[in-house]
Design a protein around this motif. Structure first.
Motif, mmCIF file in Angstrom:
data_model
loop_
_atom_site.group_PDB
_atom_site.id
_atom_site.type_symbol
_atom_site.label_atom_id
_atom_site.label_comp_id
_atom_site.label_asym_id
_atom_site.label_seq_id
_atom_site.Cartn_x
_atom_site.Cartn_y
_atom_site.Cartn_z
ATOM 1 N N VAL A 167 0.862 -1.187 0.000
ATOM 2 C CA VAL A 167 0.000 0.000 0.000
ATOM 3 C C VAL A 167 0.895 1.233 0.000
ATOM 4 O O VAL A 167 1.562 1.517 0.999
ATOM 5 N N VAL A 168 0.927 1.945 -1.113
ATOM 6 C CA VAL A 168 1.781 3.125 -1.206
ATOM 7 C C VAL A 168 0.926 4.354 -0.890
ATOM 8 O O VAL A 168 -0.028 4.661 -1.613
ATOM 9 N N ASP A 169 1.248 5.007 0.203
ATOM 10 C CA ASP A 169 0.491 6.187 0.636
ATOM 11 C C ASP A 169 1.165 7.433 0.071
ATOM 12 O O ASP A 169 2.262 7.810 0.478
ATOM 13 N N GLU A 170 0.486 8.062 -0.887
ATOM 14 C CA GLU A 170 1.063 9.223 -1.583
ATOM 15 C C GLU A 170 0.400 10.532 -1.154
ATOM 16 O O GLU A 170 0.191 11.427 -1.974
ATOM 17 N N ALA A 171 0.105 10.655 0.128
ATOM 18 C CA ALA A 171 -0.595 11.857 0.613
ATOM 19 C C ALA A 171 0.137 13.144 0.218
ATOM 20 O O ALA A 171 -0.494 14.178 -0.015
ATOM 21 N N ALA A 181 2.779 6.125 -8.194
ATOM 22 C CA ALA A 181 2.832 4.669 -8.413
ATOM 23 C C ALA A 181 1.584 4.168 -9.139
ATOM 24 O O ALA A 181 1.540 3.005 -9.544
ATOM 25 N N THR A 182 0.571 5.013 -9.343
ATOM 26 C CA THR A 182 -0.614 4.542 -10.086
ATOM 27 C C THR A 182 -0.216 4.095 -11.498
ATOM 28 O O THR A 182 -0.902 3.268 -12.090
ATOM 29 N N ALA A 183 0.903 4.627 -12.019
ATOM 30 C CA ALA A 183 1.366 4.215 -13.357
ATOM 31 C C ALA A 183 1.728 2.727 -13.386
ATOM 32 O O ALA A 183 1.812 2.133 -14.463
ATOM 33 N N LEU A 184 1.925 2.115 -12.217
ATOM 34 C CA LEU A 184 2.323 0.701 -12.157
ATOM 35 C C LEU A 184 1.128 -0.239 -11.971
ATOM 36 O O LEU A 184 1.292 -1.452 -11.922
ATOM 37 N N LEU A 185 -0.079 0.352 -11.851
ATOM 38 C CA LEU A 185 -1.238 -0.474 -11.469
ATOM 39 C C LEU A 185 -1.532 -1.597 -12.456
ATOM 40 O O LEU A 185 -1.945 -2.684 -12.048
ATOM 41 N N ASP A 186 -1.314 -1.348 -13.744
ATOM 42 C CA ASP A 186 -1.631 -2.394 -14.722
ATOM 43 C C ASP A 186 -0.592 -3.504 -14.740
ATOM 44 O O ASP A 186 -0.798 -4.538 -15.357
ATOM 45 N N VAL A 193 -2.686 2.141 -4.087
ATOM 46 C CA VAL A 193 -2.143 3.495 -3.938
ATOM 47 C C VAL A 193 -3.189 4.368 -3.247
ATOM 48 O O VAL A 193 -4.354 4.374 -3.646
ATOM 49 N N LEU A 194 -2.763 5.070 -2.199
ATOM 50 C CA LEU A 194 -3.670 5.976 -1.487
ATOM 51 C C LEU A 194 -3.383 7.409 -1.895
ATOM 52 O O LEU A 194 -2.217 7.820 -1.965
ATOM 53 N N GLY A 209 -10.696 11.331 -0.150
ATOM 54 C CA GLY A 209 -9.461 10.729 -0.637
ATOM 55 C C GLY A 209 -9.831 9.569 -1.533
ATOM 56 O O GLY A 209 -10.992 9.459 -1.965
ATOM 57 N N ALA A 210 -8.879 8.721 -1.822
ATOM 58 C CA ALA A 210 -9.169 7.598 -2.715
ATOM 59 C C ALA A 210 -8.145 6.501 -2.525
ATOM 60 O O ALA A 210 -7.023 6.750 -2.084
ATOM 61 N N VAL A 211 -8.578 5.285 -2.882
ATOM 62 C CA VAL A 211 -7.628 4.176 -2.977
ATOM 63 C C VAL A 211 -7.737 3.651 -4.399
ATOM 64 O O VAL A 211 -8.831 3.454 -4.923
ATOM 65 N N ALA A 212 -6.565 3.459 -5.025
ATOM 66 C CA ALA A 212 -6.527 2.911 -6.384
ATOM 67 C C ALA A 212 -5.873 1.539 -6.320
ATOM 68 O O ALA A 212 -4.934 1.329 -5.535
ATOM 69 N N GLY A 213 -6.363 0.611 -7.140
ATOM 70 C CA GLY A 213 -5.803 -0.737 -7.119
ATOM 71 C C GLY A 213 -6.447 -1.606 -8.187
ATOM 72 O O GLY A 213 -7.223 -1.113 -9.014
ATOM 73 N N PRO A 214 -6.159 -2.900 -8.155
ATOM 74 C CA PRO A 214 -6.745 -3.816 -9.137
ATOM 75 C C PRO A 214 -8.270 -3.811 -9.035
ATOM 76 O O PRO A 214 -8.819 -3.719 -7.927
ATOM 77 N N VAL A 215 -8.941 -3.958 -10.181
ATOM 78 C CA VAL A 215 -10.404 -3.872 -10.223
ATOM 79 C C VAL A 215 -11.056 -4.820 -9.213
ATOM 80 O O VAL A 215 -11.995 -4.433 -8.506
#
Ligand SMILES: Cc1ncc(COP(=O)(O)O)c(C=O)c1O
Length: 343
Positions: A167-171, A181-186, A193-194, A209-215
């Motif tokens: 979990v990469v926290d990019e606050a 790190a969202t560029a690495l999600l695929d 990524v937070l 805020g948001a959390v991004a990750g695999p679908v």
């Protein structure tokens, strides 16, 4: 986990399916009626934030600040008394807090003080246990300002690919020049990524805020999150904050903060009771003083509040970068300690 089965919401229909009030209140100036429930998940906002954070809408869940995302991720991944969360130290204390709330074990891995508190990937890999479901990487790190290099993050993602989510926290990422790190999600199915609107965008009070990750992970996190989590006033406020004109103002504010951070760091170097200032990619500076308690006391007398740390950060104070006037007030308070050997 299945999503909560919420009452259907269709535009231009008579909604007699959700036990709402038919009376539309006249307070506030909201585009959507407050007597109606908000969307279960705010679709337009989700798309706008995905666009901003560099991922697809189905890879993102909008949360009540990134704090809620930390809680959701820990509750979703960790069974009480069985699974563990790995955190680096020193770092943001909320990972520990929510791990304790969930009853997950905590593994703490020290960063490297002699290398500006660099995150030690080898030490993390050595400390992981079979039970380790989550590894929190705060980058830039709060309170040290340190960033984990992209190749080191990828080394961690690969080494733990079938075992832990990273979990990469990019606050604080907007205050530095490193890519998200969202560029690495695929490429990695164990990356989360937070992101938050509380820092660079200046909307801490809106709690968004948001959390991004695999679908497939986002779908489960969404099923765990409270239905209707984002209130209508918040959704509309953040939609407005994401308009071009507002974003341009926010970007200027980030540039101002970065310029003030550098000015403040240079000014602090002039005090002989300042022992060290760490490089920072965030909106704060970590500073070691001869006598941190004395500095805290004097600043408080001048109406300026700072954050004092102990442990590995003994005699260290984290100074959030304020406006030019606020920072000058801080420097005036420190001036009064000149020639006193820091009190
Ligand atoms: C590293 C880090 N992550 C997350 C948060 C939580 O931010 P919010 O819940 O306002 O998005 C903070 C707040 O200080 C933080 O420092």
């Amino acid at each position: 986990m299945h999503a909560y089965d919420a009452a259907e919401q269709v535009e231009n229909t008579i909604r007699l399916n959700a036990n709402e009030s038919p009376r539309r209140s006249t307070i506030g100036h909201f585009r959507r009626p407050l007597n109606r429930y908000p969307e279960v998940r705010p679709q337009k906002l989700q798309a706008a934030l995905a666009d901003r954070f560099g991922c697809r809408a189905d890879q993102l869940l909008v949360t009540r600040g990134s704090s809620e995302a930390i809680d959701l991720v820990i509750r979703t991944f960790c069974r009480a008394g069985e699974d563990s969360v790995l955190v680096t130290s020193p770092s943001f204390s909320m990972y520990r807090h929510y791990a304790e709330v969930q009853g997950a074990d905590l593994i703490e891995v020290k960063t490297l003080p002699e290398q500006d508190f660099a995150i030690d990937v080898d030490a993390i890999l050595g400390a992981c246990q079979a039970s380790t479901r989550l590894i929190f990487i705060c980058s830039p790190n709060n309170p040290t300002g340190t960033v984990l290099a992209r190749d080191e993050l990828e080394r961690l993602l690969v080494a733990r690919s079938d075992a832990s989510a990273i979990v990469v926290d990019e606050a604080y990422i907007e205050f530095g020049d490193k890519p998200s790190a969202t560029a690495l999600l695929d490429r990695y199915r164990n990356l989360l990524v937070l992101r938050t609107l509380s820092k660079a965008l200046g909307f801490a009070g809106a709690r968004c805020g948001a959390v991004a990750g695999p679908v497939e992970v986002i779908r489960i996190l969404s099923a765990v999150q409270a239905p209707y989590a984002l209130a209508t006033p918040v959704v509309e406020c953040v939609e407005d904050a994401l308009q071009d004109e507002q974003l341009a103002l926010a970007e200027q504010a980030v540039l101002d903060t970065v310029a003030e951070r550098e000015r403040l760091a240079a000014a602090l170097m002039n005090y002989d009771f300042v022992r060290k200032i760490w490089p920072s990619d965030a909106n704060f500076l970590l500073v070691r003083f001869d006598d941190a308690a004395g500095v805290m006391q004097r600043c408080q007398e001048h109406n300026v509040l700072l954050r004092h740390f102990g442990g590995a950060l003994n005699e260290c104070i984290r100074i959030s970068v304020g406006s030019r006037d606020e920072n000058n007030q801080l420097l005036r308070a420190l001036d009064t300690l000149k020639g006193t050997n820091n009190g």
